[in-house]
Design a protein around this motif. Structure first.
Motif, PDB file in Angstrom:
ATOM      1  N   ALA A 191      44.663  41.581  27.568  1.00  0.00           N
ATOM      2  CA  ALA A 191      45.878  42.030  28.404  1.00  0.00           C
ATOM      3  C   ALA A 191      45.142  42.425  29.729  1.00  0.00           C
ATOM      4  O   ALA A 191      45.809  42.020  30.842  1.00  0.00           O
ATOM      5  CB  ALA A 191      46.330  43.111  27.643  1.00  0.00           C
ATOM      6  N   GLY A 192      44.002  42.965  29.888  1.00  0.00           N
ATOM      7  CA  GLY A 192      43.322  43.433  31.080  1.00  0.00           C
ATOM      8  C   GLY A 192      42.992  42.051  31.982  1.00  0.00           C
ATOM      9  O   GLY A 192      43.202  42.368  33.002  1.00  0.00           O
ATOM     10  N   ALA A 193      42.628  41.106  31.091  1.00  0.00           N
ATOM     11  CA  ALA A 193      42.195  40.116  31.812  1.00  0.00           C
ATOM     12  C   ALA A 193      43.460  39.216  32.496  1.00  0.00           C
ATOM     13  O   ALA A 193      43.376  38.916  33.627  1.00  0.00           O
ATOM     14  CB  ALA A 193      41.686  39.000  30.838  1.00  0.00           C
ATOM     15  N   LEU A 194      44.691  39.205  31.891  1.00  0.00           N
ATOM     16  CA  LEU A 194      45.872  38.623  32.466  1.00  0.00           C
ATOM     17  C   LEU A 194      46.265  39.703  33.545  1.00  0.00           C
ATOM     18  O   LEU A 194      46.610  38.961  34.729  1.00  0.00           O
ATOM     19  CB  LEU A 194      46.640  38.855  31.227  1.00  0.00           C
ATOM     20  CG  LEU A 194      46.622  37.647  30.261  1.00  0.00           C
ATOM     21  CD1 LEU A 194      47.838  37.887  29.178  1.00  0.00           C
ATOM     22  CD2 LEU A 194      46.660  36.211  31.046  1.00  0.00           C
ATOM     23  N   ALA A 195      46.222  40.695  33.748  1.00  0.00           N
ATOM     24  CA  ALA A 195      46.493  41.613  34.640  1.00  0.00           C
ATOM     25  C   ALA A 195      45.580  41.544  35.635  1.00  0.00           C
ATOM     26  O   ALA A 195      46.208  41.487  37.001  1.00  0.00           O
ATOM     27  CB  ALA A 195      46.458  43.299  34.015  1.00  0.00           C
ATOM     28  N   MET A 196      44.228  41.417  35.639  1.00  0.00           N
ATOM     29  CA  MET A 196      43.341  41.233  36.725  1.00  0.00           C
ATOM     30  C   MET A 196      43.546  39.723  37.374  1.00  0.00           C
ATOM     31  O   MET A 196      43.390  39.791  38.639  1.00  0.00           O
ATOM     32  CB  MET A 196      41.932  41.445  36.252  1.00  0.00           C
ATOM     33  CG  MET A 196      40.923  41.806  37.224  1.00  0.00           C
ATOM     34  SD  MET A 196      41.154  43.268  38.130  1.00  0.00           S
ATOM     35  CE  MET A 196      40.369  44.519  37.016  1.00  0.00           C
ATOM     36  N   PHE A 197      43.622  38.761  36.552  1.00  0.00           N
ATOM     37  CA  PHE A 197      44.177  37.582  37.266  1.00  0.00           C
ATOM     38  C   PHE A 197      45.139  37.558  38.173  1.00  0.00           C
ATOM     39  O   PHE A 197      45.360  37.074  39.271  1.00  0.00           O
ATOM     40  CB  PHE A 197      44.252  36.462  35.959  1.00  0.00           C
ATOM     41  CG  PHE A 197      43.001  36.089  35.762  1.00  0.00           C
ATOM     42  CD1 PHE A 197      42.184  35.115  36.510  1.00  0.00           C
ATOM     43  CD2 PHE A 197      42.736  35.943  34.427  1.00  0.00           C
ATOM     44  CE1 PHE A 197      40.782  34.717  35.962  1.00  0.00           C
ATOM     45  CE2 PHE A 197      41.488  35.176  33.976  1.00  0.00           C
ATOM     46  CZ  PHE A 197      40.531  34.620  34.894  1.00  0.00           C
TER      47      PHE A 197
END
Length: 466
Positions: A448-454
């Protein structure tokens, strides 16, 4: 470096050295408090753990998940307290430095930092340790005031390079602070040297922290001059052959105060969102290794130290040279993209801990390298960009009187509010990340953090063009 820049850099090294010493100790420190106080049903920690267990029971059966996850959540709560207090006091510290001077306010905050270390040395209960974190959260002002001081004594054209020294100080201290803290955590203070007092299990790292902060206070008292209102005259704008400025310094001068205020607001939002995500992964990293690999303080210290080494090399060799060519916004966006990649590696890692431990460790190493690039770029670039929007202090060339400054563009206030937004992110991020880790585990949390950072990286395309 010029004299003031050198003084600020050395004081930051002392301050951040003290700040990074306890970082690898948090998981084992909380574990120590848990074992020590679990038999006291009315203690602060016992009541907190009962609340955690009751909430956990609403989501899943305790037998299905690691009991260590409770320590992860407690760590998130502990990290959030410090940053939430920084969110509250940072604007006030900045405003006070605009009114009463940078040096006076900086020395005043150092008193609180020293008191925080003294409480840590004697904190034999979880409640008393949290008190030391509260005192520290209300007192820490070195970083934001260092940025304001560097902004006072540099021109807009060379400010990004000067502020890179803040990042270099962070990187150096992340190299040496955590390993030193982990090493001395294994060296308890002999009973003969405690004068009959009961001290914290990590009293030796706490004493080292106290000594560093005391030396820093004496150094600042003797060496640091007052810089407020003594800004230097900017040099003429230098442009590339294509007519574009090499960084945001020249462009910021052509904007109206309202436009610069709006840019600072956008940067505050980006700062909050970025640190909300990044601080979550940063804070849970040592808990991840504690949970999945059962790493000790020394191993966690080496992990954080390696991130610091890579970040320092990037700061000194790449970031300082490249920022003037590509701009602060582009550099910040590259760092955000690198963090998204790190989160992808960490999301995959748990699936291989038991089936392919070697691959799991390689994924951890790749994630650490990407996080080092992020640490070297994003916050410094956004801070430099925000500083360039502030109005320069000095004297009107016509009247000879102090130049009028828009109240929202005064450096102390504007940079204090900018740092405050980041501290709000640091307050919320560890709590959300630890709660998510505690509820659904590391894979879904980091994914979820990766999606938010992208998504944040895509959103930053506009600011990168400014």
């Amino acid at each position: 470096m010029a004299k003031v820049e050198t003084i600020v850099f050395l004081s930051l090294v002392l301050d951040l050295f003290a700040f990074t010493i306890p970082l690898p100790l948090f998981p084992r420190l909380i574990e120590w408090y848990t074992l020590r106080e679990i038999s006291d049903p009315n203690g602060f920690l016992s009541r907190t753990l009962r609340f955690v267990s009751a909430i956990r029971g609403l989501f899943y059966k305790p037998s299905l998940h690691s009991q260590k996850w409770d320590i992860v959540l407690l760590g998130g709560l502990m990290g959030s307290v410090f940053s939430m207090l920084q969110f509250i006091v940072s604007p006030r510290i900045g405003s006070l430095s605009d009114t009463h001077g940078r040096k006076k306010i900086l020395l005043f905050t150092m008193i609180g930092n020293i008191l925080s270390a003294l409480v840590w040395i004697k904190s034999t209960t979880f409640a008393s340790y949290m008190l030391s974190r509260v005192i520290g959260g209300l007192s820490e002002g070195n970083v934001q005031l260092a940025i304001a001081i560097l902004s006072d004594v540099t021109t807009p054209e060379n400010r990004s390079k000067a502020l890179a020294h803040v990042g270099i100080a962070f990187a150096i201290c992340f190299c040496i602070g955590p390993p030193i803290g982990a090493y001395f955590a294994t060296k308890p203070l002999p009973a003969s040297n405690t004068f009959g007092l009961e001290l914290n299990v990590y009293a030796v790292p706490a004493i080292i922290t106290l000594v560093l902060l005391s030396v820093e206070t004496i150094f600042l008292t003797v060496a640091l001059p007052e810089t407020r209102g003594k800004g230097i005259k900017p040099v003429e704008n230098k442009l590339k052959s294509n007519g574009k400025s090499t960084n945001g310094a020249a462009v910021s001068k052509t904007r109206s105060p309202e436009q610069r205020i709006e840019i600072i607001r956008s940067l505050r939002t980006l700062h909050l969102l970025f640190l909300g995500i990044f601080s979550g992964v940063e804070f849970t990293l040592t808990f991840l290794t504690f949970d999945l690999f059962d790493w000790n303080n020394k191993q966690n210290g080496m992990l954080i130290g390696s991130i610091g080494i890579i970040s320092a090399l990037l700061q000194g060799g790449y970031v300082r040279r490249a920022t003037s060519k590509i701009g602060e916004g582009v550099m910040a966006r590259r760092g955000v993209s690198s963090c998204a990649l790190a989160l992808v590696f960490l999301a995959i890692l748990p699936n291989y801990v038991t089936t392919n431990p070697t691959l799991a460790r390689r994924l951890l190493q790749l994630g650490a390298v990407c996080m080092a690039f992020t640490s070297a770029t994003v916050v410094n670039s956004l801070t430099a960009f925000a500083s360039l929007q502030c109005e320069e202090e000095g004297f009107d060339t016509t009247t000879g009187k102090p130049a009028k400054i828009h109240p929202q563009l005064a450096k102390g206030k504007a940079l204090g509010e900018f740092r405050s937004s980041g501290q709000l992110g640091r307050a919320i991020g560890p709590l959300i990340a630890c709660a998510s880790y505690w509820t659904v585990g590391p894979t879904y949390t980091y994914a979820a953090g990766a999606l938010a950072m992208f998504a944040l990286s895509m959103h930053m395309r506009k600011i990168a063009r400014k």
